[in-house]
Design a protein around this motif. Structure first.
Motif, PDB file in Angstrom:
ATOM      1  N   ALA A  27       0.835  -1.206   0.000  1.00  0.00           N
ATOM      2  CA  ALA A  27       0.000   0.000   0.000  1.00  0.00           C
ATOM      3  C   ALA A  27       0.868   1.254   0.000  1.00  0.00           C
ATOM      4  O   ALA A  27       0.605   2.215  -0.732  1.00  0.00           O
ATOM      5  N   ILE A  28       1.934   1.243   0.807  1.00  0.00           N
ATOM      6  CA  ILE A  28       2.774   2.440   0.903  1.00  0.00           C
ATOM      7  C   ILE A  28       3.582   2.632  -0.372  1.00  0.00           C
ATOM      8  O   ILE A  28       3.685   3.732  -0.891  1.00  0.00           O
ATOM      9  N   ALA A  29       4.160   1.530  -0.893  1.00  0.00           N
ATOM     10  CA  ALA A  29       4.953   1.658  -2.118  1.00  0.00           C
ATOM     11  C   ALA A  29       4.085   2.186  -3.259  1.00  0.00           C
ATOM     12  O   ALA A  29       4.489   3.059  -4.023  1.00  0.00           O
ATOM     13  N   MET A  30       2.837   1.673  -3.362  1.00  0.00           N
ATOM     14  CA  MET A  30       1.932   2.140  -4.412  1.00  0.00           C
ATOM     15  C   MET A  30       1.624   3.626  -4.262  1.00  0.00           C
ATOM     16  O   MET A  30       1.483   4.338  -5.254  1.00  0.00           O
ATOM     17  N   THR A  31       1.492   4.092  -3.009  1.00  0.00           N
ATOM     18  CA  THR A  31       1.130   5.492  -2.786  1.00  0.00           C
ATOM     19  C   THR A  31       2.346   6.402  -2.905  1.00  0.00           C
ATOM     20  O   THR A  31       2.229   7.539  -3.364  1.00  0.00           O
ATOM     21  N   LEU A  32       3.524   5.901  -2.501  1.00  0.00           N
ATOM     22  CA  LEU A  32       4.740   6.726  -2.607  1.00  0.00           C
ATOM     23  C   LEU A  32       5.131   6.964  -4.059  1.00  0.00           C
ATOM     24  O   LEU A  32       5.870   7.904  -4.361  1.00  0.00           O
ATOM     25  N   LEU A  33       4.656   6.093  -4.967  1.00  0.00           N
ATOM     26  CA  LEU A  33       4.925   6.290  -6.390  1.00  0.00           C
ATOM     27  C   LEU A  33       4.582   7.710  -6.812  1.00  0.00           C
ATOM     28  O   LEU A  33       5.220   8.282  -7.698  1.00  0.00           O
ATOM     29  N   VAL A  34       3.548   8.265  -6.159  1.00  0.00           N
ATOM     30  CA  VAL A  34       3.064   9.588  -6.533  1.00  0.00           C
ATOM     31  C   VAL A  34       4.141  10.648  -6.305  1.00  0.00           C
ATOM     32  O   VAL A  34       4.152  11.677  -6.984  1.00  0.00           O
ATOM     33  N   LEU A  35       5.060  10.365  -5.379  1.00  0.00           N
ATOM     34  CA  LEU A  35       6.135  11.327  -5.138  1.00  0.00           C
ATOM     35  C   LEU A  35       7.111  11.384  -6.308  1.00  0.00           C
ATOM     36  O   LEU A  35       7.924  12.298  -6.400  1.00  0.00           O
ATOM     37  N   THR A  36       7.042  10.383  -7.207  1.00  0.00           N
ATOM     38  CA  THR A  36       7.915  10.429  -8.390  1.00  0.00           C
ATOM     39  C   THR A  36       7.398  11.459  -9.396  1.00  0.00           C
ATOM     40  O   THR A  36       8.064  11.741 -10.379  1.00  0.00           O
ATOM     41  N   LEU A  37       6.193  11.977  -9.146  1.00  0.00           N
ATOM     42  CA  LEU A  37       5.598  12.964 -10.058  1.00  0.00           C
ATOM     43  C   LEU A  37       5.901  14.388  -9.610  1.00  0.00           C
ATOM     44  O   LEU A  37       5.138  15.307  -9.864  1.00  0.00           O
ATOM     45  N   ASP A  38       7.035  14.593  -8.933  1.00  0.00           N
ATOM     46  CA  ASP A  38       7.331  15.943  -8.451  1.00  0.00           C
ATOM     47  C   ASP A  38       7.554  16.885  -9.619  1.00  0.00           C
ATOM     48  O   ASP A  38       8.218  16.553 -10.593  1.00  0.00           O
ATOM     49  N   LEU A  39       6.996  18.075  -9.481  1.00  0.00           N
ATOM     50  CA  LEU A  39       7.083  19.056 -10.554  1.00  0.00           C
ATOM     51  C   LEU A  39       8.305  19.940 -10.379  1.00  0.00           C
ATOM     52  O   LEU A  39       8.661  20.289  -9.255  1.00  0.00           O
ATOM     53  N   LYS A  61       6.456  10.890 -17.252  1.00  0.00           N
ATOM     54  CA  LYS A  61       6.528  10.490 -15.839  1.00  0.00           C
ATOM     55  C   LYS A  61       5.225   9.847 -15.401  1.00  0.00           C
ATOM     56  O   LYS A  61       5.219   8.895 -14.628  1.00  0.00           O
ATOM     57  N   PHE A  62       4.126  10.412 -15.903  1.00  0.00           N
ATOM     58  CA  PHE A  62       2.826   9.878 -15.535  1.00  0.00           C
ATOM     59  C   PHE A  62       2.653   8.454 -16.057  1.00  0.00           C
ATOM     60  O   PHE A  62       2.131   7.579 -15.363  1.00  0.00           O
ATOM     61  N   SER A  63       3.121   8.200 -17.288  1.00  0.00           N
ATOM     62  CA  SER A  63       2.979   6.843 -17.818  1.00  0.00           C
ATOM     63  C   SER A  63       3.887   5.876 -17.051  1.00  0.00           C
ATOM     64  O   SER A  63       3.562   4.703 -16.884  1.00  0.00           O
ATOM     65  N   ASN A  64       5.030   6.391 -16.546  1.00  0.00           N
ATOM     66  CA  ASN A  64       5.861   5.551 -15.673  1.00  0.00           C
ATOM     67  C   ASN A  64       5.118   5.188 -14.388  1.00  0.00           C
ATOM     68  O   ASN A  64       5.217   4.066 -13.887  1.00  0.00           O
ATOM     69  N   TYR A  65       4.386   6.187 -13.850  1.00  0.00           N
ATOM     70  CA  TYR A  65       3.593   5.964 -12.639  1.00  0.00           C
ATOM     71  C   TYR A  65       2.574   4.855 -12.867  1.00  0.00           C
ATOM     72  O   TYR A  65       2.453   3.930 -12.065  1.00  0.00           O
ATOM     73  N   VAL A  66       1.857   4.951 -13.999  1.00  0.00           N
ATOM     74  CA  VAL A  66       0.843   3.947 -14.310  1.00  0.00           C
ATOM     75  C   VAL A  66       1.479   2.563 -14.454  1.00  0.00           C
ATOM     76  O   VAL A  66       1.003   1.579 -13.877  1.00  0.00           O
ATOM     77  N   LEU A  67       2.592   2.499 -15.192  1.00  0.00           N
ATOM     78  CA  LEU A  67       3.280   1.209 -15.387  1.00  0.00           C
ATOM     79  C   LEU A  67       3.684   0.590 -14.044  1.00  0.00           C
ATOM     80  O   LEU A  67       3.405  -0.590 -13.780  1.00  0.00           O
ATOM     81  N   SER A  68       4.311   1.393 -13.184  1.00  0.00           N
ATOM     82  CA  SER A  68       4.792   0.845 -11.913  1.00  0.00           C
ATOM     83  C   SER A  68       3.631   0.442 -11.014  1.00  0.00           C
ATOM     84  O   SER A  68       3.713  -0.565 -10.295  1.00  0.00           O
ATOM     85  N   PHE A  69       2.545   1.234 -11.043  1.00  0.00           N
ATOM     86  CA  PHE A  69       1.386   0.890 -10.218  1.00  0.00           C
ATOM     87  C   PHE A  69       0.816  -0.457 -10.651  1.00  0.00           C
ATOM     88  O   PHE A  69       0.505  -1.311  -9.809  1.00  0.00           O
ATOM     89  N   ILE A  70       0.708  -0.656 -11.979  1.00  0.00           N
ATOM     90  CA  ILE A  70       0.147  -1.916 -12.484  1.00  0.00           C
ATOM     91  C   ILE A  70       1.074  -3.084 -12.152  1.00  0.00           C
ATOM     92  O   ILE A  70       0.614  -4.155 -11.734  1.00  0.00           O
ATOM     93  N   LEU A  71       2.389  -2.874 -12.277  1.00  0.00           N
ATOM     94  CA  LEU A  71       3.317  -3.953 -11.920  1.00  0.00           C
ATOM     95  C   LEU A  71       3.194  -4.293 -10.430  1.00  0.00           C
ATOM     96  O   LEU A  71       3.163  -5.466 -10.050  1.00  0.00           O
TER      97      LEU A  71
END
Lengths: 210, 210, 210, 210
Positions: A27-39, A61-71
């Motif tokens: 749960a935390i790893a999935m949510t921390l992914l969002v921090l990779t979207l820093d502007l 970056k957003f498509s990376n977020y989606v890919l990692s979330f799905i993985l």
């Protein structure tokens, strides 16, 4: 570190506990992914057009977020499918799980790496190595638990065990392929992972009976 | 703050609840470790070689991540071994647990410190003090709970209690050693912690019977 | 937003669910506190003495971390003491809980504020207001739930209910005091909160019987 | 990715597991919102008045925090209301849930976007699209689960199902409205979301019987 399956110092450890920790870390790893979207810092002097440009540049970056979330979602499902059948735990199994969690917790970093250095082969290679590590550890975990029905129910059928091994081989093999692609063409490599859900949903990779 | 084991204001508190909070804090601390792997800003003008160099310089930080993750995993296992036997709770036990969690939540900071200032003795010393605090609080927790079988099952054998004390002494003693090493040679000190899993897996530190 | 205690749209909601969310938010808020300990960038040219100085300057931030962790632990214990007696839930109770969680999730920010602007009265005042909000919402929650035994067991004694109200008044009152102190002398204000655990452990504030 | 409701590879998956992951992700997203309240670096030379000014400028960010927290709380309640009735799971339902969680985990980013670029239409539009995605996926989830009582109890009444659809339409419709408003007047758009709790508490949108 010497470990032993008969080490009873883990006698108090139940698979339930490991699952609670695992759900938490996923749960935390999935949510921390969002921090990779820093502007990048926008300046007050920026025009509207400049700002729009800045935001649109974040799409990769957003498509990376989606890919990692799905993985991560796929890995979480694999973990729960395995733990549905694994009824016991021992020292080795516990530490295999801890290693899996260590590489799961690393995914936000690997994702951030590919987002910040999209054209760098080393970043893509590292991401692939991270996925490979998780995939191969899950495969080891399954093989270890099912060997002589060590940690699974004695009634678990041979077919189910083999299917688990077959499905478990998909992620490490695809990750190796993506790591290879990263040496040739970095951005291309991330498309490789789309093969994982495709292969896993092929009829040959689906259990036939309940 | 005056505390009393017979204070019934915690009468609603079950060990189950403390465990849920504990699993949460461990899961988050383990995952936040990844934030210690923050990369220095790469500039657009960087050459591929410069970028590779930058990434490779992160290897010591990565080994710090692995070390802290494994130490957290060991502490989590210790917590669950103890809570397997501790059936009751009281005010003092509750606050000992809270102190443990406070130092567990601090590990990502201590890890970040040793990663950012690898050659600084004070950073290494602080990391060691953090580990020492966790280790000694776990030991106190065990001694407090087992004294006159205060919070454990009356049937819990003397041998198990003593073994718990013996195992619990390993982390504080190794941490003191590592703190000493940090005064002599900072980077060397982190290798000291490898002793913790090695000693804990020695036959003398393993329970003989279920 | 109009809310109604008889709104059965929450009929599927159990206190168990709210507790799971609450434990999660407390665990994360407690662990995110560590991010308030961010270090200023050290430069490579820094001398050992300069570095030591930099680290030692963080001690006030560290004591803020300890204070906020202990306050969060106290709030978590209050939540569990209340939810031990509160057997039912309704729309209003659910949203009172959500508001409590909103201010609990805010504590890492308030702590960071007092750490970054230690001499600023507004930062201390904001921290106090955050604590006051949590305290008063907990008090409201208890009064609402126990009024005519609305959400508690009919057998819950008057004495217990009044004791809960008395204990629940401590945090809002101490927070008001600390907010007042922040207008006079900002750093002093944080010492005020030490009164909370002291008062709560006084015999007059402890339940007499199980 | 081909998915099939009869795919038994998820046979080990229970709704209980998905709920644990969901509660974790909601708790973390709610708490990570606080990171959107990051303060601009204050300089040591700042006067007290300048500092106060800096803090007061954060008020719009704070109201964004409150808005997003309340929306997350509403979504969490919707999830639990739905999962109270949904007794079974299948491949499609599992992945609908994962998509919901992916957009829930994105809310701290969207919130941060509207906080950092308050006057930018694209930031507000993105926030609205995020809310729309969550709302429409929840609606799809409900329609999918209740179609022919696929995943719900056969006794679940038609009225309850229709009410669920009606309530589920509120968030997507209001989000579309807010996305439209963002094209006209960016800051205004965030007020639109206040309609969600207002409409959901209207008598027409409340179930009449248990």
């Amino acid at each position: 570190m010497r470990v032993s399956p008969s080490n009873d110092s883990e006698s108090g450890m139940t698979t339930h506990r490991i699952e609670a920790l695992t759900d938490g870390i996923f749960a935390i790893a999935m949510t921390l992914l969002v921090l990779t979207l820093d502007l990048p810092e926008a300046t007050k002097q920026m025009t509207q057009a400049g700002l729009d440009q800045l935001l649109l540049e974040q799409i990769p970056k957003f498509s990376n977020y989606v890919l990692s979330f799905i993985l991560l979602a796929i890995f979480w499902i694999v973990h729960h499918q395995q733990s549905h059948f694994i009824k016991l735990t021992d020292h080795r199994h516990l530490w295999l799980n801890m290693l899996i969690l260590m590489f799961v917790a690393l995914i936000p970093f690997s994702t951030s790496l590919t987002g910040d250095y999209p054209d760098d082969w080393l970043a893509r290679f590292f991401f692939g190595a991270n996925m490979f590590a998780i995939g191969i550890l899950f495969e080891l975990n399954w093989v270890y638990a099912t060997k002589n029905h060590r940690l699974v129910d004695p009634s678990l059928g041979r077919q189910r065990i083999v299917m688990g091994e077959k499905r478990g081989a998909v992620t490490p093999l695809v990750s190796l392929l993506a790591m290879g692609l990263s040496l040739v063409h970095a951005p291309l490599s991330s498309y490789g992972y789309i093969l994982i859900p495709i292969i896993l949903s092929l009829p040959q990779f689906r259990s036939r009976s309940r």
